[in-house]
Design an enzyme around this catalytic site. Structure first.
Site, mmCIF file in Angstrom:
data_model
loop_
_atom_site.group_PDB
_atom_site.id
_atom_site.type_symbol
_atom_site.label_atom_id
_atom_site.label_comp_id
_atom_site.label_asym_id
_atom_site.label_seq_id
_atom_site.Cartn_x
_atom_site.Cartn_y
_atom_site.Cartn_z
ATOM 1 N N SER A 142 32.893 48.333 42.442
ATOM 2 C CA SER A 142 33.639 48.629 41.216
ATOM 3 C C SER A 142 33.116 47.781 40.077
ATOM 4 C CB SER A 142 35.130 48.343 41.424
ATOM 5 O OG SER A 142 35.844 48.407 40.201
ATOM 6 N N TYR A 156 41.060 41.750 43.948
ATOM 7 C CA TYR A 156 40.274 42.985 43.953
ATOM 8 C C TYR A 156 38.915 42.739 43.301
ATOM 9 C CZ TYR A 156 39.013 47.887 43.139
ATOM 10 O OH TYR A 156 38.363 49.098 43.115
#
Length: 258
Positions: A142, A156
């Site tokens: 990501s 994350y």
């Protein structure tokens, strides 16, 4: 080896966004696809969509945070279709509350899912790929793991950054085992969950985000196409594909400076 001879395993393939798009996209190329997910209903729906379009698919219930499940999903792929040539480590995510407000057991789950699960998949996937003379691994990371800006879910961002560095560090597996490991770092992707979030969140609140959504989001099918690019191009190994919001994707040079 032709695409029709290949067998792929897609983790998180039961989700109705990136995972499903990848599984369906690979099947359209002729690849046999094993869908692995903790969501049995979603996984079987992905399998149904693949088969409905003439593809070959199977579903295995697996939690990538559990070592035994990861080992068994690879064994399942070998038993169902005869081997493993492509592994797409797509399973991931994070749930509120986030670090440091959450308890360690909660934020630790995100690290297990986003990073340790990828490492387990690679480790057991390599054992199967050795038997086939090589293979391709694509990790879905990501843009949250890239750069130095603040991020609302630190665990994350940290785990995705770990996937990026892990991918580059495994670049030499091409020479050692004929296995190419690459990763994709997308920004905002137009999954059903993201669309719901954007529809329900006031514009003023969205504009306050560290990474506000761009006018045009990446489509899940575009991620699938990028995975196929990595499968087809045997010159790419240890490469990181950055896909910033509102921009075309690009590969980070292997000698890029910090």
């Amino acid at each position: 080896m032709s695409m029709r001879e290949k067998v792929a395993l897609v983790t998180g393939g039961g989700g109705d966004g990136i995972g499903r798009a990848i599984a369906v996209g690979l099947a359209r190329e002729g690849i046999a696809v094993v869908v692995a997910d903790i969501n049995e209903e979603g996984g079987r729906e992905t399998m149904r969509q693949v088969e409905e379009n003439g593809g070959r698919a199977a579903f295995v219930l697996a939690d990538v945070t559990a070592e035994g499940d990861v080992r068994e999903m690879v064994t399942f792929a070998e038993g169902r279709f005869g081997g493993l040539d492509v592994l797409v480590n797509n399973a991931g995510g994070v749930e509120s509350p986030c670090f440091p407000n959450a308890e360690p057991a909660h934020w630790g789950r995100a690290l297990d899912l986003n990073l340790r699960g990828v490492m387990l998949g690679i480790q057991f996937g390599l054992q199967a790929m050795r038997k086939r003379g090589g293979g391709t691994i694509v990790n879905i990371a990501s843009m949250a793991g890239i750069g130095y800006r603040p991020y609302t879910a630190p665990e994350y961002a940290a785990s995705k950054a770990g996937v990026v560095r892990l991918t580059a560090a495994l670049g030499r597996l091409k020479e050692d085992l004929n296995v190419r490991v690459n990763c994709i770092c997308p920004g905002w992707v137009a999954t059903p969950a993201v669309k719901r979030y954007l529809a329900e969140t006031p514009k003023a609140e969205l504009e306050k985000l560290e990474y506000p959504p761009p006018p045009v989001l990446i489509q899940p099918e575009q991620i699938a196409d990028a995975v196929i690019t990595f499968i087809r191009d045997d010159s790419l190994a240890g490469r990181v594909m950055l896909w910033p919001d509102g921009e075309p994707w690009r590969l980070v040079p292997v000698d890029a400076s910090i």
